[in-house]
Write an enzyme that holds these catalytic residues in place. Structure first.
Site, PDB file in Angstrom:
ATOM      1  N   SER A   3       0.892  -1.226   0.049  1.00  0.00           N
ATOM      2  CA  SER A   3      -0.018  -0.029  -0.125  1.00  0.00           C
ATOM      3  C   SER A   3       0.842   1.281   0.112  1.00  0.00           C
ATOM      4  CB  SER A   3      -0.905  -0.008   1.375  1.00  0.00           C
ATOM      5  OG  SER A   3      -1.962   0.906   1.162  1.00  0.00           O
ATOM      6  N   ASP A  42      10.555   5.093 -10.145  1.00  0.00           N
ATOM      7  CA  ASP A  42      10.162   5.636 -11.359  1.00  0.00           C
ATOM      8  C   ASP A  42      10.853   6.821 -11.622  1.00  0.00           C
ATOM      9  OD1 ASP A  42       8.563   3.360 -11.913  1.00  0.00           O
ATOM     10  OD2 ASP A  42       6.800   4.313 -12.075  1.00  0.00           O
ATOM     11  N   LYS A  56      -0.684  -4.190  -3.065  1.00  0.00           N
ATOM     12  CA  LYS A  56      -1.915  -3.461  -2.867  1.00  0.00           C
ATOM     13  C   LYS A  56      -2.106  -2.148  -3.368  1.00  0.00           C
ATOM     14  CE  LYS A  56      -5.214  -2.540   0.810  1.00  0.00           C
ATOM     15  NZ  LYS A  56      -5.435  -1.071   0.660  1.00  0.00           N
TER      16      LYS A  56
END
Length: 381
Positions: A291, A302, A316
């Site tokens: 999460s 990224d 999740k």
């Protein structure tokens, strides 16, 4: 009839057709609602007059509301009565009575251990990320929603609960008796590594309302040491507050998106403010990173702000919002999903580290942390 007359006639015919369609749709909707309402009234009447066990109107309406939310078949969406909502608020505040375990739903909505809290009774008893909890005491968890399961594992300190555990590499069911304790959950801890005084080690345990402020204070203290690189440990971090994850990411992401939030109504991009800590960074993750942890790891990976080391995360990628209702009740509802800065949907997929390093408990050392230190020392040179 001239062209204008024909156009007007066609326009009027279109309006009439549209009105007829709306009438049919509205009529069907009202008929459907009336049909179901009539059935509900009939059931209430039968329960009131014929049920062996007495039931109050309040109990029936509470049950109906739970059923409405349950119709989503989403293990993360749930209606909470006053006691359940109070417990949620207590947990986010940082302490509760229980076994010290974070759980989620995986592989066919099976109640799965995300991670035990370090130092907790569950941790000391050897529960592991990926363990499936099939029983809590005498209760089967196969049809149990997550919040109900969590409530059954909580209790008075000193009392015992027996968990039936299915572990992937073992066929037989493990029965683990755990004595409940008061679980105090620190948000984040940090220190300069004893054998590597140029590296700051930050252990992010969970994401609560105080995490970003706690981290800011710790980083200010660490700055006095002149450290040159950071290990951010998100292993076995089950997540928590979305806002905290965004605020923590902003410490490390230089610019551009931190996360994309996709709901039924809009897509929102949350950008970094550009106030990052400009030091080499390695992030540690594993199957217990879930999460909010995955938001931070995905943003760092990224954006190129750091290197991710360890094993694939939990997966999740859903966001829940809590809506307060009257009488101390609330609805916790899945309202959105998040995508990483490069718009990767990681729900049920997880984030793959750039350097995959499996934990080796028999090695007598933390091989994942050692890899992180190795990478940092290369960057610091």
């Amino acid at each position: 009839m001239n062209d204008n007359g024909r156009a007007l006639k066609g326009f009027i015919a279109g309006i009439i057709a549209t009105m007829l369609l709306l009438f049919v749709v509205t009529g069907y909707f009202l008929f459907s609602v009336n049909e179901h309402m009539g059935r509900a009234v009939r059931v209430i009447s039968i329960l009131k007059s014929e049920s062996l066990e007495g039931v109050t109107s309040e109990q029936m309406f509470e049950g109906a509301i739970k059923g409405i939310v349950g119709s989503l078949e989403d293990p993360y969406s749930v209606y909470m009565d006053p006691r359940e909502y109070e417990q949620l608020e207590t947990n986010m505040g940082g302490s509760y009575g229980g076994v010290g375990i974070w759980v989620g739903m995986q592989e066919g909505n099976r109640l799965t251990v995300i991670s035990p809290i370090k130092g907790s009774p569950a941790y000391e008893k050897g529960l592991e990320p990926g363990d499936v909890i099939v029983r809590i005491g005498d209760l089967d968890t196969s049809s149990m929603d997550m919040d109900t399961a969590v409530e059954h594992m909580k209790g008075e300190p000193g009392t015992e609960v027996v968990l039936g555990i299915q572990r992937s590499e073992q066929r037989e069911l493990l029965e683990v008796a755990i004595t409940r304790e008061i679980i105090n959950i620190p948000s984040v801890e940090a220190e300069i590594m004893e054998d590597h005084p140029n590296i700051a080690y930050i252990d992010m345990i969970m994401f609560s309302h105080t995490t970003a402020g706690d981290l800011a204070g710790l980083l200010a203290e660490l700055e006095q040491t002149g450290y040159e690189g950071i290990v951010l440990d998100l292993r076995d971090n089950p997540g928590g507050s979305l806002e905290a994850a965004i605020e923590v990411s902003d410490f490390f992401v230089p610019e551009g998106p931190i996360v994309h939030i996709v709901s039924s109504r809009e897509n929102v991009q949350i950008d970094a403010t550009g106030s990052r800590i400009d030091k080499p960074l390695v992030v540690l993750v594993n199957g217990g990173s879930a999460s909010a942890s995955e938001i931070v790891a995905g943003a760092i990976r990224d954006s190129g702000a750091g290197t991710v080391v360890g094993t694939k995360t939990f997966g999740k990628g859903l966001i829940q919002t809590v809506y307060e209702l009257d009488g101390g009740t609330a609805v916790k509802l899945t309202t959105a999903k998040y995508l990483t800065p490069d718009k990767h949907d990681i729900d049920k997929k997880g984030i793959e580290p750039q350097h995959k390093v499996e934990a080796d408990p028999e090695a007598g050392k933390d091989v994942q942390l050692e890899k992180a230190i190795e990478i940092l020392n290369e960057k610091i040179k």
